[in-house]
Scaffold this active site. Structure first.
Site, PDB file in Angstrom:
ATOM      1  CG  LEU A   1      27.061  13.486  25.638  1.00 33.44           C
ATOM      2  CD1 LEU A   1      26.211  12.678  24.904  1.00 33.44           C
ATOM      3  CD2 LEU A   1      26.687  14.820  25.242  1.00 33.44           C
TER       4      LEU A   1
ATOM      5  CG  ASP B   1      36.291   6.693  47.856  1.00 35.80           C
ATOM      6  OD1 ASP B   1      36.436   7.563  47.178  1.00 35.80           O
ATOM      7  OD2 ASP B   1      35.765   5.584  48.033  1.00 35.80           O
TER       8      ASP B   1
ATOM      9  CE1 TYR C   1      23.680  14.841  43.326  1.00 37.17           C
ATOM     10  CE2 TYR C   1      22.967  15.831  41.497  1.00 37.17           C
ATOM     11  CZ  TYR C   1      24.322  15.813  42.311  1.00 37.17           C
ATOM     12  OH  TYR C   1      25.433  16.127  41.937  1.00 37.17           O
TER      13      TYR C   1
ATOM     14  CE  LYS D   1      25.901  16.580  46.040  1.00 33.54           C
ATOM     15  NZ  LYS D   1      27.357  16.301  46.536  1.00 33.54           N
TER      16      LYS D   1
ATOM     17  N   GLY E   1      34.333   4.565  43.926  1.00 29.91           N
ATOM     18  CA  GLY E   1      35.870   4.647  43.768  1.00 29.91           C
ATOM     19  C   GLY E   1      36.501   3.644  43.554  1.00 29.91           C
TER      20      GLY E   1
ATOM     21  CG  PHE F   1      35.505  15.803  46.002  1.00 31.60           C
ATOM     22  CD1 PHE F   1      35.114  16.613  44.942  1.00 31.60           C
ATOM     23  CD2 PHE F   1      36.352  15.971  46.868  1.00 31.60           C
ATOM     24  CE1 PHE F   1      35.998  17.534  44.572  1.00 31.60           C
ATOM     25  CE2 PHE F   1      37.244  16.864  46.579  1.00 31.60           C
ATOM     26  CZ  PHE F   1      37.165  17.905  45.657  1.00 31.60           C
TER      27      PHE F   1
ATOM     28  CB  ALA G   1      27.794  12.951  46.847  1.00 31.80           C
TER      29      ALA G   1
ATOM     30  NE  ARG H   1      22.509  19.486  30.929  1.00 33.48           N
ATOM     31  CZ  ARG H   1      21.186  19.766  30.405  1.00 33.48           C
ATOM     32  NH1 ARG H   1      21.193  21.017  29.680  1.00 33.48           N
ATOM     33  NH2 ARG H   1      20.312  19.161  30.617  1.00 33.48           N
TER      34      ARG H   1
ATOM     35  CB  THR I   1      25.112  19.683  41.790  1.00 28.63           C
ATOM     36  OG1 THR I   1      24.495  19.416  40.433  1.00 28.63           O
ATOM     37  CG2 THR I   1      23.834  19.616  42.822  1.00 28.63           C
TER      38      THR I   1
HETATM   39  N1  UDP Z   1      22.886  12.865  27.064  1.00 26.00           N
HETATM   40  C1  UDP Z   1      22.587  12.229  25.708  1.00 26.00           C
HETATM   41  N2  UDP Z   1      22.887  10.881  25.645  1.00 26.00           N
HETATM   42  C2  UDP Z   1      23.509  10.149  26.474  1.00 26.00           C
HETATM   43  C3  UDP Z   1      23.628  10.736  27.954  1.00 26.00           C
HETATM   44  C4  UDP Z   1      23.539  12.111  27.999  1.00 26.00           C
HETATM   45  O1  UDP Z   1      21.998  12.889  24.842  1.00 26.00           O
HETATM   46  O2  UDP Z   1      23.907   8.861  26.405  1.00 26.00           O
HETATM   47  C5  UDP Z   1      22.570  14.397  26.916  1.00 26.00           C
HETATM   48  C6  UDP Z   1      21.719  14.560  28.328  1.00 26.00           C
HETATM   49  O3  UDP Z   1      20.401  14.549  27.654  1.00 26.00           O
HETATM   50  C7  UDP Z   1      22.019  16.040  28.580  1.00 26.00           C
HETATM   51  C8  UDP Z   1      23.549  16.222  28.216  1.00 26.00           C
HETATM   52  O4  UDP Z   1      23.730  14.934  27.343  1.00 26.00           O
HETATM   53  O5  UDP Z   1      21.315  17.018  27.620  1.00 26.00           O
HETATM   54  C9  UDP Z   1      24.556  16.111  29.280  1.00 26.00           C
HETATM   55  O6  UDP Z   1      24.232  14.864  30.012  1.00 26.00           O
HETATM   56  P1  UDP Z   1      24.864  14.320  31.209  1.00 26.00           P
HETATM   57  O7  UDP Z   1      24.356  12.969  31.852  1.00 26.00           O
HETATM   58  O8  UDP Z   1      26.118  14.017  30.807  1.00 26.00           O
HETATM   59  O9  UDP Z   1      25.178  15.309  32.533  1.00 26.00           O
HETATM   60  P2  UDP Z   1      23.878  16.140  33.313  1.00 26.00           P
HETATM   61  O10 UDP Z   1      23.758  17.526  32.150  1.00 26.00           O
HETATM   62  O11 UDP Z   1      22.835  15.329  33.259  1.00 26.00           O
HETATM   63  O12 UDP Z   1      24.620  16.436  34.488  1.00 26.00           O
END
Ligand code: UDP
Length: 324
Positions: A189, A31, A140, A144, A36, A72, A74, A220, A116
């Protein structure tokens, strides 16, 4: 097996090192510590180097008699990739090519790659199967996908045993709280909600209220980081007996809306979080849910921590007292 975990000081990589060591494998983490944490490498030696330090990578592969490389390391922020695509092609594609060439020279024949859901772009079905069209909508995802194509070619030409694992939303933490998710800046999130709950000065919003979903917020597929790690372990076993290129989508196959995740965070923390609604975030598809059928069948993999409450509770256990 002797396993090199590239990006072993990062969030998913460090949980992988823990999982491999627990299963009795010898682990070496490589790493550059750009994102990290040295403190996250608690299982096996840490080699601090970037993948473009080709002599260090070659020496590490030989000295530790590496059998398998798991990769991992990236850049993984969609927004940043739109602003600075060269960085994504450099770090995600060019560095991976250097690593694969070093592996070929050292005779290391097996590779497990962190891919991803972003390679699929806008989903054309409720649950995304492995054969869903790969049409990324940002650099992105393109970076990938470029590596996935590289791996298909390398499997053909050099006999590389290559498995690509497409993660949906990795979340949670080591249930014992030894390691967890620690990004700067944090965009995801669940950690944003929990860092705010732990007292950090973060303004968190629910991005979008008018998506075509059951409550108007995005859906999600959140998958526990330990379940992801076990899928890699199983993929390593599978790739030993099955040469060639393989791909698997890794999720629970269950979708949770942002509002449902906020509720789960409130249950874990024990107080209301009062998260306001805000506008949509650019580039977010309404729904992203994996079909995990292939991984369940072929890798004999069953996610063990698949309830959103369990995932958020383990994450909270980390964020209330993060060690780094
Ligand atoms: N999200 C949100 N508020 C935040 C961060 C994320 O509402 O502060 C929403 C975002 O729009 C998505 C979901 O949460 O619909 C998951 O987002 P995250 O960034 O965790 O992962 P992603 O799906 O983008 O890989």
């Amino acid at each position: 097996m002797n396993v090199l975990v590239v990006g072993g000081a990062g969030y998913i990589g460090s949980h992988m090192c823990l999982c491999l060591a627990t299963a009795g494998h010898r682990v070496v983490a490589l790493d550059n510590l750009s994102t990290g944490h040295r403190e996250a490498v608690q299982w096996g030696e840490l080699v601090v180097a970037s993948l473009d330090e080709t002599s260090v990578v070659a020496e590490t592969l030989r000295r530790h008699e590496i059998d398998v490389v798991m990769h991992f390391a990236a850049c993984s922020l969609v927004g940043e990739s739109m602003q600075d695509p060269y960085r994504y092609y450099q770090n995600n594609v060019s560095s991976t090519l250097s690593l694969l060439m070093a592996m070929r020279d050292a005779g290391v024949a097996q590779f497990i790659f962190s891919s991803t859901a972003a390679i699929f772009g806008d989903p054309q079905s409720d649950q995304i199967e492995e054969n869903h069209p790969r049409q990324p909508i940002n650099p992105y995802g393109n970076s990938k996908l470029a590596v996935e194509m590289l791996l298909q070619d390398a499997a053909q030409a050099y006999g590389l045993r290559a498995t690509t694992l497409r993660y949906f939303n990795a979340a949670g933490a080591d249930p014992q709280g030894r390691i967890g998710e620690s990004h700067t800046p944090e965009t995801h999130l669940i950690p944003r909600l929990l860092r705010r709950a732990a007292g950090e000065d973060l303004s968190v919003q629910i991005f979008g209220t008018d998506y075509p979903t059951r409550d108007g917020s995005c859906v999600r597929d959140y998958i526990h980081v330990n379940d992801l790690a076990v899928a890699h372990l199983n993929a390593m076993e599978h790739g030993r007996s099955q040469p060639g290129f393989h791909c698997f989508n890794l999720g629970n196959g269950i979708g949770h809306s942002v509002l449902e995740v906020v509720k789960a965070a409130e249950r874990a923390v024990g107080v209301p979080l009062d998260i306001p609604f805000g506008p949509r975030r650019a580039g977010d598809p309404a729904t992203l849910v994996a079909s995990s059928r292939k991984a369940r069948e072929i890798l004999d993999w069953t996610p063990r921590h698949d309830s959103i409450d369990r995932i958020v509770a383990d994450a909270w256990n980390w964020h209330r007292r993060p060690a780094f």
